[in-house]
Design a protein around this motif. Structure first.
Motif, short mmCIF file in Angstrom:
data_model
loop_
_atom_site.label_atom_id
_atom_site.label_comp_id
_atom_site.label_asym_id
_atom_site.label_seq_id
_atom_site.Cartn_x
_atom_site.Cartn_y
_atom_site.Cartn_z
N VAL A 105 0.81 -1.22 0.00
CA VAL A 105 0.00 0.00 0.00
C VAL A 105 0.84 1.27 0.00
O VAL A 105 0.34 2.35 -0.33
CB VAL A 105 -0.99 0.02 1.18
CG1 VAL A 105 -2.05 -1.06 1.01
CG2 VAL A 105 -0.27 -0.14 2.52
N ALA A 106 2.13 1.17 0.37
CA ALA A 106 2.97 2.36 0.37
C ALA A 106 4.44 1.94 0.41
O ALA A 106 4.79 0.90 0.97
CB ALA A 106 2.66 3.26 1.56
N GLY A 141 10.10 7.58 5.59
CA GLY A 141 11.10 6.54 5.76
C GLY A 141 11.01 5.89 7.12
O GLY A 141 10.39 6.42 8.06
N ALA A 142 11.63 4.73 7.25
CA ALA A 142 11.71 3.98 8.51
C ALA A 142 10.36 3.85 9.20
O ALA A 142 10.21 4.22 10.37
CB ALA A 142 12.72 4.64 9.44
N PRO A 143 9.32 3.33 8.52
CA PRO A 143 8.01 3.16 9.17
C PRO A 143 8.11 2.21 10.36
O PRO A 143 8.75 1.16 10.27
CB PRO A 143 7.12 2.61 8.06
CG PRO A 143 8.07 1.96 7.09
CD PRO A 143 9.32 2.79 7.15
N PHE A 153 1.07 -3.79 8.22
CA PHE A 153 2.37 -3.80 8.87
C PHE A 153 3.39 -3.27 7.87
O PHE A 153 3.10 -3.10 6.67
CB PHE A 153 2.77 -5.21 9.34
CG PHE A 153 3.13 -6.16 8.22
CD1 PHE A 153 4.45 -6.31 7.81
CD2 PHE A 153 2.15 -6.90 7.57
CE1 PHE A 153 4.79 -7.18 6.78
CE2 PHE A 153 2.47 -7.77 6.54
CZ PHE A 153 3.79 -7.92 6.15
N SER A 154 4.60 -3.01 8.35
CA SER A 154 5.67 -2.52 7.49
C SER A 154 6.92 -3.38 7.65
O SER A 154 7.15 -3.98 8.71
CB SER A 154 6.02 -1.07 7.80
OG SER A 154 4.95 -0.20 7.50
N SER A 155 7.73 -3.40 6.62
CA SER A 155 9.12 -3.82 6.70
C SER A 155 9.92 -2.52 6.74
O SER A 155 9.96 -1.78 5.76
CB SER A 155 9.53 -4.66 5.49
OG SER A 155 10.93 -4.89 5.49
N GLN A 156 10.53 -2.22 7.89
CA GLN A 156 11.04 -0.87 8.10
C GLN A 156 12.12 -0.46 7.10
O GLN A 156 12.13 0.67 6.61
CB GLN A 156 11.59 -0.72 9.52
CG GLN A 156 11.98 0.71 9.84
CD GLN A 156 12.56 0.88 11.22
OE1 GLN A 156 13.75 0.70 11.43
NE2 GLN A 156 11.71 1.24 12.18
N ARG A 157 13.03 -1.36 6.78
CA ARG A 157 14.14 -1.01 5.90
C ARG A 157 14.11 -1.73 4.56
O ARG A 157 14.98 -1.52 3.72
CB ARG A 157 15.46 -1.30 6.63
CG ARG A 157 15.61 -0.48 7.90
CD ARG A 157 16.92 -0.74 8.62
NE ARG A 157 16.94 -2.02 9.31
CZ ARG A 157 16.44 -2.24 10.51
NH1 ARG A 157 15.81 -1.28 11.16
NH2 ARG A 157 16.54 -3.42 11.08
N GLY A 158 13.12 -2.60 4.37
CA GLY A 158 12.99 -3.32 3.11
C GLY A 158 14.25 -4.07 2.76
O GLY A 158 14.97 -4.58 3.63
N SER A 159 14.56 -4.14 1.48
CA SER A 159 15.75 -4.87 1.02
C SER A 159 17.01 -4.03 1.10
O SER A 159 18.12 -4.54 0.93
CB SER A 159 15.55 -5.37 -0.41
OG SER A 159 15.30 -4.28 -1.28
N THR A 209 14.35 6.02 2.43
CA THR A 209 13.77 5.09 1.47
C THR A 209 13.98 3.66 1.97
O THR A 209 14.67 3.42 2.96
CB THR A 209 14.42 5.25 0.09
OG1 THR A 209 15.84 4.97 0.20
CG2 THR A 209 14.23 6.66 -0.45
N GLY A 210 13.37 2.72 1.27
CA GLY A 210 13.54 1.31 1.60
C GLY A 210 12.35 0.67 2.30
O GLY A 210 12.08 -0.51 2.12
N GLY A 211 11.63 1.45 3.14
CA GLY A 211 10.51 0.88 3.87
C GLY A 211 9.34 0.52 2.98
O GLY A 211 9.08 1.18 1.97
#
Length: 414
Positions: free
Chosen positions: A79-80, A96-98, A390-396, A404-406
């Motif tokens: 969603v974001a 950033g950093a959700p 939910f979020s993945s705070q830093r992604g890949s 960025t990244g979240g």
């Protein structure tokens, strides 16, 4: 004492027709955060919702197109993304950093998901995603700007969001009350103390606020308001205390004594060091009220605790050390199903959300793959209990505190 923060740019602009109509229908005539309840918090309230059988959901399947492993009945969507516009042509770039989050029911049948931003040096804050009754994403906007290290928090029974600053540099993090619609200016709540705040929840029976502290020797706090059932007014003044736990033995820790914190504003000695006789908890993280019991996690020792406010007793409900191969590690944000199941998000670990089911099992609900340097944050159900955010705070990218990244997800099919 109330310290008003500078409103975000959104409050200085015209409200969109959609948000104006929601506000009219929900809080006609209200003038401040304390004036009335305009959104229903889906967080600590035991709202009616569909009951999902986590004990019988089956194993996780192969990763889907979004890199999420899920049981067969569930599906995901993004969603974001941090650094991108959730609404094409909109003005708000997703933060950033959700981190910690919650969902609030809107008067038109839609809902709002709020999400903290755990960034440094005034780059943090809180963003919101507004959903229509059919689940379409219709708006995105900030509800708090200019704060730092907004980690977790908690929803209030009167429909606001308590955003907690995890300021481990100055150890003077604040609690800031925010309007999920982004219309009214946020308000600092210094009576809740200045320390390395992590998360908060409110017991509607007593009006007490329970708070965790993310330090290796953090405390478990209780704020007893002078006006227990005064809505937002109850956060203006009261007594801050720290828990001292006795009678340690087995999985039953024992009774809790509450010790007054002399200086909640921490102008001299760091807050937790003012009460050296209080019990130390190794890295307090998420906290949640479920069916009258308060659950919180401590990441340093991978435990989930249960506090019974009626009996004033504390016990360990999950301990990774009790398993030869622990099914849950890196315990962090916590939420509940409303039916007695406790969902715990992992910071690292296997990048899973794991359920401590009401049937007594410990089972994975989902797993994010190929993001080993990230953490799962902000789990929260929508009002019906059929969607989980939910979020993945830093992604890949693995970029700590980055812009960025979240990635913020929605899981459907509960």
């Amino acid at each position: 004492m109330e310290t008003h923060l500078k409103p975000s740019r959104r409050w200085a602009e015209n409200i969109t027709l959609d948000r104006r109509s929601v506000l009219r229908g929900a809080v006609a005539g209200a003038g401040t955060l304390a004036a009335g309840r305009f959104l229903a918090a889906c967080g600590n309230a035991d709202a009616p919702r569909r009951v999902f059988d986590f004990d019988s959901m089956g194993p996780l399947g192969e990763p889907d197109e979004n890199g999420i492993r899920l049981p067969a009945a569930l599906r995901s969507r993004i969603v974001a993304r941090s650094g991108e516009l959730p609404i094409p042509g909109g003005s708000y770039v997703w933060h950033g950093a959700p981190d910690g989050g919650a969902v609030f029911a809107a008067a038109d049948g839609g809902w709002v998901y709020v999400s903290n931003s755990e960034r440094l040096n005034g780059a943090g804050g809180v963003g919101a995603l507004r959903f229509s009754p059919d689940g379409s994403l219709v708006d995105a906007y900030p509800i708090l700007e200019g704060s730092s290290m907004n980690c977790a928090g908690g929803s209030t029974p009167w429909g606001t969001w308590l955003s907690c600053e995890e300021d481990f540099f100055q150890q003077r993090g604040r609690v800031i009350e925010c309007d999920p619609l982004g219309v009214r200016a946020p308000i600092e709540r210094p009576a809740l103390g200045l320390f390395i705040h992590e998360a908060a929840c409110i017991d509607p029976r007593s009006g007490c606020v329970y708070l965790t502290e993310d330090a290796h020797n953090g405390r478990f706090y209780r704020f007893t308001p002078d006006e227990p059932h005064g809505g937002a007014r109850s956060l203006e003044s009261g007594r801050l205390e720290a828990a001292k736990v006795g009678n340690v033995g087995g999985d039953t820790v024992g009774s809790v004594e509450w010790i007054v914190v002399p200086d909640p504003l921490a102008l001299g000695t760091v807050t937790r060091l003012q009460v050296p006789e209080a019990s130390a908890f190794d890295g307090g993280e998420g906290i949640w009220l479920e069916q009258g019991l308060i659950y919180f996690s401590t990441k340093g020792d991978n435990r989930v605790w249960t506090y019974d406010p009626r009996k004033e007793s504390l016990r360990i409900s999950y301990d990774a050390a009790a398993f030869a191969e622990a099914p849950l590690t890196g315990v962090d944000n916590v939420t509940g199903s409303g039916a007695g199941d406790i969902l715990v998000a992992e910071d690292a670990g296997r990048m899973q959300i794991v359920v401590l089911t009401r049937g007594g099992s410990v089972v994975p609900l989902l797993q994010v793959v190929d993001q080993p340097l990230s953490e799962i944050t902000g789990p929260a159900f929508d009002p019906s209990g059929t969607r989980l955010y939910f979020s993945s705070q830093r992604g890949s990218t693995g970029q700590i505190f980055g812009a960025t990244g979240g990635i913020t997800y929605e899981i459907q099919g509960f």
